[in-house]
Design an enzyme around this catalytic site. Structure first.
Site, mmCIF file in Angstrom:
data_model
loop_
_atom_site.group_PDB
_atom_site.id
_atom_site.type_symbol
_atom_site.label_atom_id
_atom_site.label_comp_id
_atom_site.label_asym_id
_atom_site.label_seq_id
_atom_site.Cartn_x
_atom_site.Cartn_y
_atom_site.Cartn_z
ATOM 1 N N TRP A 114 0.834 -1.215 0.000
ATOM 2 C CA TRP A 114 0.000 0.000 0.000
ATOM 3 C C TRP A 114 0.859 1.251 0.000
ATOM 4 C CZ3 TRP A 114 -4.426 -1.097 -1.768
ATOM 5 C CH2 TRP A 114 -5.080 -2.284 -1.409
ATOM 6 N N LYS A 136 -11.214 -1.832 7.527
ATOM 7 C CA LYS A 136 -10.243 -2.670 8.211
ATOM 8 C C LYS A 136 -10.519 -2.717 9.712
ATOM 9 C CE LYS A 136 -7.990 -3.326 4.342
ATOM 10 N NZ LYS A 136 -7.163 -2.289 3.788
ATOM 11 N N ASP A 165 -1.262 6.905 6.440
ATOM 12 C CA ASP A 165 -2.297 5.938 6.085
ATOM 13 C C ASP A 165 -2.428 5.003 7.288
ATOM 14 O OD1 ASP A 165 -3.802 3.810 5.180
ATOM 15 O OD2 ASP A 165 -2.600 3.440 3.380
HETATM 16 C C1 PLP Z 1 -6.687 -1.820 2.415
HETATM 17 C C2 PLP Z 1 -5.666 -0.739 2.476
HETATM 18 C C3 PLP Z 1 -5.649 0.305 1.539
HETATM 19 C C4 PLP Z 1 -6.637 0.374 0.412
HETATM 20 O O1 PLP Z 1 -7.868 0.721 0.913
HETATM 21 P P1 PLP Z 1 -9.141 0.893 -0.026
HETATM 22 O O2 PLP Z 1 -10.116 1.516 0.915
HETATM 23 O O3 PLP Z 1 -9.519 -0.461 -0.509
HETATM 24 O O4 PLP Z 1 -8.777 1.803 -1.141
HETATM 25 C C5 PLP Z 1 -4.699 1.281 1.680
HETATM 26 N N1 PLP Z 1 -3.791 1.256 2.679
HETATM 27 C C6 PLP Z 1 -3.780 0.268 3.591
HETATM 28 C C7 PLP Z 1 -2.758 0.288 4.687
HETATM 29 C C8 PLP Z 1 -4.723 -0.752 3.518
HETATM 30 O O5 PLP Z 1 -4.704 -1.740 4.434
#
Ligand code: PLP
Length: 362
Positions: free
Chosen positions: A99, A195, A171
């Site tokens: 990511w 998540k 993030d």
């Molecule tokens: C799942 C994830 C993403 C992507 O998220 P989406 O909402 O599917 O775009 C980005 N960064 C991390 C750390 C993730 O676990």
């Protein structure tokens, strides 16, 4: 029978949240309408989005001067919006996994010399977090420093809030609300809700107001402008209403649990149990440097001589109602996501399955 759910995302949600959410689909708040039917501009939904924002602030201890937004597009759209809004001269990115690489690539659309990979752990298959002072120096100039606090696919995590003299953007898709965070150290925290704080469909953004003074001078499509989303209170268009409502129920549940610090203790207990089982096993081993191991996504593999038995273990665990432990397709092996809603009982079931499988096969 309800399974032991270790899915990486969308995640397991607590039963009280699922119960409230299903009732609200039939009728919300005694208003004679479903939550799916109410106007996003009506008072019922306005109360939902307001309380969800307030609970985000309360549970994380967000100081004054920050906005909380709920948007569409996932964390992946934020990867693109961040450089589009904030990249003026150059920005730095820490590359700690799939990511993080995705976020970096969106920045590099503005030029390889504009979005700079300050350090990467790709040399060791992203099994550690590069350390400032050792692998690189904390950036001191530039528009922002982007980090990924928890690497969902590789199973590593940054266990501290960095001190950085330029805006720190994180993030936190997969570790938001799993541990206490000093929000004042960040200019922006964002992630997909699916998540750890809700279902798929909504993205949370915690944005320091001061960041809006740093917007790049380039044409930005309306729906990609942070300023618009702040001005319109996340309602420039129809927001992902139902997802935001389920986030609210999840945050209420978390508050009832005792908040983030209680949850952190619980998450540590779950992770410790599972990592101990991995470390004490002859068959399984962890892949990530111990000090950088994630509390949320526990990645492990079979020792070389047992490698052929991967599918057998997934099946063995499946027979015990354990789901979601197959590793990401890019890594293989196993990954157990022990997000907030995952219980000690779920972890116990997995540990027992690992031990029984070992007795049977090692
Ligand atoms: C799942 C994830 C993403 C992507 O998220 P989406 O909402 O599917 O775009 C980005 N960064 C991390 C750390 C993730 O676990």
């Amino acid at each position: 029978m309800r399974k032991h759910i270790f899915n990486a995302g969308p995640c397991k949600l607590p039963m009280p949240v699922l119960e409230a959410a299903s009732k609200s689909v039939l009728e919300f708040n005694g208003c004679g309408q479903s939550i799916l039917e109410v106007s996003h501009r009506g008072k019922d939904f306005e109360a939902v989005i307001a309380e969800a924002g307030e609970l985000m602030k309360e549970l994380l201890g967000v100081p004054e001067g920050y906005h909380v937004l709920f948007l569409g597009g996932g964390a992946s759209l934020e990867f693109a919006m961040i450089p589009m809004n904030f990249l003026r001269t150059k920005a730095y990115y820490l590359n700690t996994g799939t990511w993080a690489t995705g976020a970096l690539k969106e920045g590099q659309l503005y030029g390889m010399d504009k979005a700079i990979e300050i350090a990467s752990s790709k040399d060791k298959d992203f099994t550690y977090i590069p350390k400032y002072g050792k692998h690189y120096q904390m950036p001191t100039e530039g528009d922002y420093y982007h980090i990924t606090t928890n690497n969902t696919i590789r199973g590593s995590e940054i266990h501290e809030d960095y001190t950085c003299s330029i805006p720190l953007i994180a993030d936190m898709s997969s570790d938001i609300m799993s541990r206490p965070v000093d929000v004042s150290k960040y200019h922006m925290i964002y992630g997909g809700a699916q998540k750890n704080i809700g279902p798929a469909g909504a993205t949370f953004v915690i944005l320091k107001d001061e960041m809006l003074q740093r917007i790049a001078d380039r044409p930005i499509p309306t729906m990609m402008k942070y300023q618009i989303h702040v001005d319109k209170g996340s309602m420039n268009n129809t927001p992902p209403c139902y997802a935001i409502y389920v986030i609210l129920e999840t945050l209420r549940w978390l508050k009832g649990f005792g908040g983030v610090s209680e949850m952190y203790k619980y998450n540590q207990a779950k992770a410790e149990k599972l990592y101990n089982a991995i470390d004490n096993s002859k068959m399984f081993r962890g892949t990530v440097e111990k000090e950088d191991r994630s509390l949320m996504n526990i990645v492990f593999v079979l020792e070389e001589k047992y490698k052929a038995m991967e599918a057998d273990f997934v099946k063995f665990a499946g027979e015990r109602n354990i789901v979601g432990i197959k590793g990401h397709r890019s890594v293989g092996g196993f990954r157990a996501s022990t997000y907030n809603a995952c219980t000690l009982e779920d972890v116990d079931a997995l540990v027992k399955a690992m031990q029984d499988f070992e007795v049977k096969n090692a």
